[in-house]
Motif scaffolding. Sequence first.
Motif, PDB file in Angstrom:
ATOM      1  N   PRO A  53      47.696   9.520 -11.238  1.00  0.00           N
ATOM      2  CA  PRO A  53      47.311   8.803  -9.891  1.00  0.00           C
ATOM      3  C   PRO A  53      48.897   8.060  -9.545  1.00  0.00           C
ATOM      4  CG  PRO A  53      46.337   7.667 -11.656  1.00  0.00           C
ATOM      5  CD  PRO A  53      46.866   9.130 -12.230  1.00  0.00           C
ATOM      6  N   GLU A  54      49.758   7.836 -10.414  1.00  0.00           N
ATOM      7  CA  GLU A  54      51.036   7.336 -10.035  1.00  0.00           C
ATOM      8  C   GLU A  54      51.943   8.410  -9.738  1.00  0.00           C
ATOM      9  OE1 GLU A  54      50.696   4.001  -9.725  1.00  0.00           O
ATOM     10  OE2 GLU A  54      48.819   4.044 -10.667  1.00  0.00           O
ATOM     11  N   ASN A  55      51.663   9.617  -9.666  1.00  0.00           N
ATOM     12  CA  ASN A  55      52.654  10.551  -9.502  1.00  0.00           C
ATOM     13  C   ASN A  55      51.798  11.972  -9.547  1.00  0.00           C
ATOM     14  OD1 ASN A  55      54.562  12.531  -9.086  1.00  0.00           O
ATOM     15  ND2 ASN A  55      55.426  12.182 -11.143  1.00  0.00           N
ATOM     16  N   LEU A  56      51.377  12.367  -8.191  1.00  0.00           N
ATOM     17  CA  LEU A  56      50.407  13.424  -8.046  1.00  0.00           C
ATOM     18  C   LEU A  56      51.014  14.746  -8.211  1.00  0.00           C
ATOM     19  CD1 LEU A  56      48.560  11.911  -4.805  1.00  0.00           C
ATOM     20  CD2 LEU A  56      47.475  11.999  -7.072  1.00  0.00           C
ATOM     21  N   LEU A  57      52.209  14.884  -8.518  1.00  0.00           N
ATOM     22  CA  LEU A  57      52.796  16.135  -8.731  1.00  0.00           C
ATOM     23  C   LEU A  57      52.391  16.306 -10.091  1.00  0.00           C
ATOM     24  CD1 LEU A  57      56.342  15.707  -6.924  1.00  0.00           C
ATOM     25  CD2 LEU A  57      54.392  16.999  -6.310  1.00  0.00           C
ATOM     26  N   GLU A  58      52.091  15.459 -11.013  1.00  0.00           N
ATOM     27  CA  GLU A  58      52.001  15.775 -12.435  1.00  0.00           C
ATOM     28  C   GLU A  58      50.496  15.943 -12.843  1.00  0.00           C
ATOM     29  OE1 GLU A  58      52.385  13.358 -16.955  1.00  0.00           O
ATOM     30  OE2 GLU A  58      52.873  12.558 -14.961  1.00  0.00           O
ATOM     31  N   LYS A  59      50.182  17.144 -13.079  1.00  0.00           N
ATOM     32  CA  LYS A  59      48.926  17.764 -13.223  1.00  0.00           C
ATOM     33  C   LYS A  59      48.532  18.646 -14.646  1.00  0.00           C
ATOM     34  CE  LYS A  59      49.845  21.827 -10.503  1.00  0.00           C
ATOM     35  NZ  LYS A  59      51.288  21.475  -9.867  1.00  0.00           N
ATOM     36  N   TYR A  60      47.418  18.810 -14.873  1.00  0.00           N
ATOM     37  CA  TYR A  60      47.345  19.522 -16.221  1.00  0.00           C
ATOM     38  C   TYR A  60      47.778  20.801 -16.066  1.00  0.00           C
ATOM     39  CZ  TYR A  60      44.173  22.320 -19.331  1.00  0.00           C
ATOM     40  OH  TYR A  60      43.814  23.044 -20.414  1.00  0.00           O
ATOM     41  N   ASN A  61      48.125  21.150 -17.322  1.00  0.00           N
ATOM     42  CA  ASN A  61      48.906  22.490 -17.546  1.00  0.00           C
ATOM     43  C   ASN A  61      48.108  22.922 -18.674  1.00  0.00           C
ATOM     44  OD1 ASN A  61      51.192  24.396 -18.783  1.00  0.00           O
ATOM     45  ND2 ASN A  61      52.182  23.481 -17.239  1.00  0.00           N
ATOM     46  N   ALA A  62      47.574  24.043 -18.316  1.00  0.00           N
ATOM     47  CA  ALA A  62      46.666  25.001 -19.372  1.00  0.00           C
ATOM     48  C   ALA A  62      47.519  25.647 -20.324  1.00  0.00           C
ATOM     49  CB  ALA A  62      45.858  26.016 -18.662  1.00  0.00           C
ATOM     50  N   PRO A  63      48.675  26.243 -19.845  1.00  0.00           N
ATOM     51  CA  PRO A  63      49.516  27.233 -20.796  1.00  0.00           C
ATOM     52  C   PRO A  63      50.190  26.263 -21.902  1.00  0.00           C
ATOM     53  CG  PRO A  63      50.022  27.886 -18.574  1.00  0.00           C
ATOM     54  CD  PRO A  63      49.178  26.661 -18.361  1.00  0.00           C
ATOM     55  N   ASP A  64      50.781  25.095 -21.330  1.00  0.00           N
ATOM     56  CA  ASP A  64      51.647  24.367 -22.343  1.00  0.00           C
ATOM     57  C   ASP A  64      50.326  23.603 -23.473  1.00  0.00           C
ATOM     58  OD1 ASP A  64      53.833  24.705 -21.350  1.00  0.00           O
ATOM     59  OD2 ASP A  64      54.043  22.755 -20.171  1.00  0.00           O
ATOM     60  N   THR A  65      49.177  23.389 -22.966  1.00  0.00           N
ATOM     61  CA  THR A  65      48.291  22.826 -23.771  1.00  0.00           C
ATOM     62  C   THR A  65      47.684  23.588 -24.802  1.00  0.00           C
ATOM     63  OG1 THR A  65      47.278  21.300 -22.095  1.00  0.00           O
ATOM     64  CG2 THR A  65      45.766  21.886 -23.724  1.00  0.00           C
ATOM     65  N   LEU A  66      47.637  25.092 -24.552  1.00  0.00           N
ATOM     66  CA  LEU A  66      47.320  26.029 -25.624  1.00  0.00           C
ATOM     67  C   LEU A  66      48.456  26.475 -26.438  1.00  0.00           C
ATOM     68  CD1 LEU A  66      45.061  28.478 -23.117  1.00  0.00           C
ATOM     69  CD2 LEU A  66      44.291  26.648 -24.701  1.00  0.00           C
ATOM     70  N   LYS A  67      49.473  26.733 -25.929  1.00  0.00           N
ATOM     71  CA  LYS A  67      50.747  27.141 -26.536  1.00  0.00           C
ATOM     72  C   LYS A  67      51.236  26.022 -27.527  1.00  0.00           C
ATOM     73  CE  LYS A  67      54.553  26.748 -24.159  1.00  0.00           C
ATOM     74  NZ  LYS A  67      55.789  26.993 -23.434  1.00  0.00           N
ATOM     75  N   CYS A  68      51.356  24.703 -27.173  1.00  0.00           N
ATOM     76  CA  CYS A  68      51.964  23.849 -28.157  1.00  0.00           C
ATOM     77  C   CYS A  68      50.877  23.392 -29.157  1.00  0.00           C
ATOM     78  CB  CYS A  68      52.409  22.417 -27.339  1.00  0.00           C
ATOM     79  SG  CYS A  68      50.739  21.441 -26.889  1.00  0.00           S
ATOM     80  N   GLN A  69      49.559  23.722 -29.116  1.00  0.00           N
ATOM     81  CA  GLN A  69      48.684  23.535 -30.235  1.00  0.00           C
ATOM     82  C   GLN A  69      48.220  24.933 -30.810  1.00  0.00           C
ATOM     83  OE1 GLN A  69      45.955  19.950 -29.031  1.00  0.00           O
ATOM     84  NE2 GLN A  69      46.457  21.113 -27.166  1.00  0.00           N
ATOM     85  N   HIS A  70      48.889  26.089 -30.442  1.00  0.00           N
ATOM     86  CA  HIS A  70      48.834  27.229 -31.067  1.00  0.00           C
ATOM     87  C   HIS A  70      46.951  27.654 -30.916  1.00  0.00           C
ATOM     88  CE1 HIS A  70      52.828  27.323 -32.354  1.00  0.00           C
ATOM     89  NE2 HIS A  70      52.522  26.104 -32.873  1.00  0.00           N
ATOM     90  N   THR A  71      46.412  27.697 -29.923  1.00  0.00           N
ATOM     91  CA  THR A  71      45.045  27.914 -29.661  1.00  0.00           C
ATOM     92  C   THR A  71      44.707  28.495 -28.425  1.00  0.00           C
ATOM     93  OG1 THR A  71      42.696  26.551 -30.007  1.00  0.00           O
ATOM     94  CG2 THR A  71      44.602  25.642 -28.723  1.00  0.00           C
TER      95      THR A  71
END
Length: 247
Positions: A53-71
């Motif tokens: 909410p303080e920077n609306l350009l920042e949003k959920y990133n599915a590829p990074d979420t999966l890649k960094c946790q190897h899932t």
Amino acid sequence: MSQHKPTPISQQPLYEDTLAGGKHWSMRMRRGTSLRLIDQEGGANLGMLFYNPENLLEKYNAPDTLKCQHTFKLTKGHCLYSDMGRIFCSITDDTLGWHDTVCGNSNRNMVRQKWHDRDYQQDSNQWLQNGNDAFLVEATKYGLGKKDLAANVNFFSCVKPNEQGNLAYQNGYSQAGDMIELRFEMDTIVLMHTCPHPLNPASDYPFKPVTYQILQSAPIAEDDLCKNACSENQRGFENNRLYHLGL
């Protein structure tokens, strides 16, 4: 089908409501609170997106979420990352073990082709909403638009590859009472809808409600499962710490 029994609910929620099937809502979750999601009837799908909410350009990133946790799936112990390397929320409880974050959203054409075309003017609350338009309605409340949408999470839905290598939707996966709990590690705008998963083969449009509860989060312990699940999550929590220090 789910092989797990829902965990007992003992903590009194700060707030509780139910989002009817085929509907949408949004809210601001505060750091230090948790969001418990409960499938009321079985067969639910809850699409969700996250924004800072303080920077609306920042949003959920599915590829990074999966890649960094190897899932390929999300479940207890996983964190949901922003495109700035920070953690919006952590999954602290889950009765299912698999939530889809690769298949995206239904759109107007998909819904029309599967379940015909019904609109609000003729069908009132029984009209057939789609996930993409549902997100757009909620996004506009915060000055966001089509360009701001991203690949979303589909809680309560499981999609696995079949023998031919194609993604196959798992019918009857989530049962009544199945739940997932998200602990928010930073203030977050949450967009959500209960529109069908894009691969749902149901012959009738599935109006499946989801109850959501807001609770006070327990303090994060040194041996926290989500924080210590992998070194990437430790770095994510450190990025959050620096962010909250203003660095």
